[in-house]
Design a protein around this motif. Structure first.
Motif, PDB file in Angstrom:
ATOM      1  N   LEU A 141       0.827  -1.196   0.000  1.00 48.95           N
ATOM      2  CA  LEU A 141       0.000   0.000   0.000  1.00 48.95           C
ATOM      3  C   LEU A 141       0.870   1.258   0.000  1.00 48.95           C
ATOM      4  CD1 LEU A 141      -2.822   1.302   0.204  1.00 48.95           C
ATOM      5  CD2 LEU A 141      -2.564   1.149   2.673  1.00 48.95           C
ATOM      6  N   PHE A 142       1.881   1.298   0.855  1.00 48.47           N
ATOM      7  CA  PHE A 142       2.746   2.471   0.907  1.00 48.47           C
ATOM      8  C   PHE A 142       3.584   2.617  -0.358  1.00 48.47           C
ATOM      9  CE2 PHE A 142       2.013   2.195   5.557  1.00 48.47           C
ATOM     10  CZ  PHE A 142       1.416   3.442   5.666  1.00 48.47           C
ATOM     11  N   ARG A 143       4.009   1.490  -0.951  1.00 54.58           N
ATOM     12  CA  ARG A 143       4.721   1.582  -2.225  1.00 54.58           C
ATOM     13  C   ARG A 143       3.819   2.140  -3.317  1.00 54.58           C
ATOM     14  NH1 ARG A 143       6.672  -3.984  -3.141  1.00 54.58           N
ATOM     15  NH2 ARG A 143       6.847  -4.421  -0.953  1.00 54.58           N
ATOM     16  N   PHE A 144       2.551   1.740  -3.317  1.00 53.78           N
ATOM     17  CA  PHE A 144       1.585   2.264  -4.273  1.00 53.78           C
ATOM     18  C   PHE A 144       1.412   3.767  -4.098  1.00 53.78           C
ATOM     19  CE2 PHE A 144      -2.818   3.584  -5.017  1.00 53.78           C
ATOM     20  CZ  PHE A 144      -2.927   3.322  -6.369  1.00 53.78           C
ATOM     21  N   ILE A 145       1.272   4.212  -2.840  1.00 52.49           N
ATOM     22  CA  ILE A 145       1.083   5.637  -2.565  1.00 52.49           C
ATOM     23  C   ILE A 145       2.297   6.434  -3.038  1.00 52.49           C
ATOM     24  CG2 ILE A 145       0.937   7.330  -0.698  1.00 52.49           C
ATOM     25  CD1 ILE A 145      -0.861   5.327   0.773  1.00 52.49           C
ATOM     26  N   ILE A 146       3.473   5.948  -2.775  1.00 48.73           N
ATOM     27  CA  ILE A 146       4.690   6.669  -3.157  1.00 48.73           C
ATOM     28  C   ILE A 146       4.880   6.669  -4.665  1.00 48.73           C
ATOM     29  CG2 ILE A 146       7.214   6.608  -3.008  1.00 48.73           C
ATOM     30  CD1 ILE A 146       6.818   5.619  -0.099  1.00 48.73           C
ATOM     31  N   LYS A 147       4.675   5.508  -5.298  1.00 51.61           N
ATOM     32  CA  LYS A 147       4.917   5.405  -6.732  1.00 51.61           C
ATOM     33  C   LYS A 147       3.895   6.207  -7.533  1.00 51.61           C
ATOM     34  CE  LYS A 147       5.758   2.064 -10.356  1.00 51.61           C
ATOM     35  NZ  LYS A 147       5.866   0.650 -10.698  1.00 51.61           N
ATOM     36  N   ARG A 148       2.629   6.135  -7.162  1.00 51.60           N
ATOM     37  CA  ARG A 148       1.571   6.822  -7.917  1.00 51.60           C
ATOM     38  C   ARG A 148       1.320   8.249  -7.438  1.00 51.60           C
ATOM     39  NH1 ARG A 148       0.632   3.480 -12.252  1.00 51.60           N
ATOM     40  NH2 ARG A 148       0.478   1.360 -11.494  1.00 51.60           N
TER      41      ARG A 148
END
Length: 50
Positions: free
Chosen positions: A8-15
């Motif tokens: 979830l945090f990787r998604f938030i950072i990447k997008r």
């Protein structure tokens, strides 16, 4: 569970979906409030809020 949070945090950072962070924090805080106060004398007041 940790892998789900890290994804979830990787998604938030990447997008760059920074607006999701306050929403997630509020949901987690509400869940904690309901879980810990569900068996206390405050429970009728908490359930009235939701």
């Amino acid at each position: 569970m940790p892998s789900m949070l890290s994804n979830l945090f990787r998604f938030i950072i990447k997008r760059k979906k920074w607006w999701l962070i306050p929403a997630i924090v509020l949901i987690i805080l509400a869940a904690i409030l309901i879980i810990f106060a569900g068996s206390s004398p405050l429970s009728p007041f908490i359930y009235a809020m939701f």
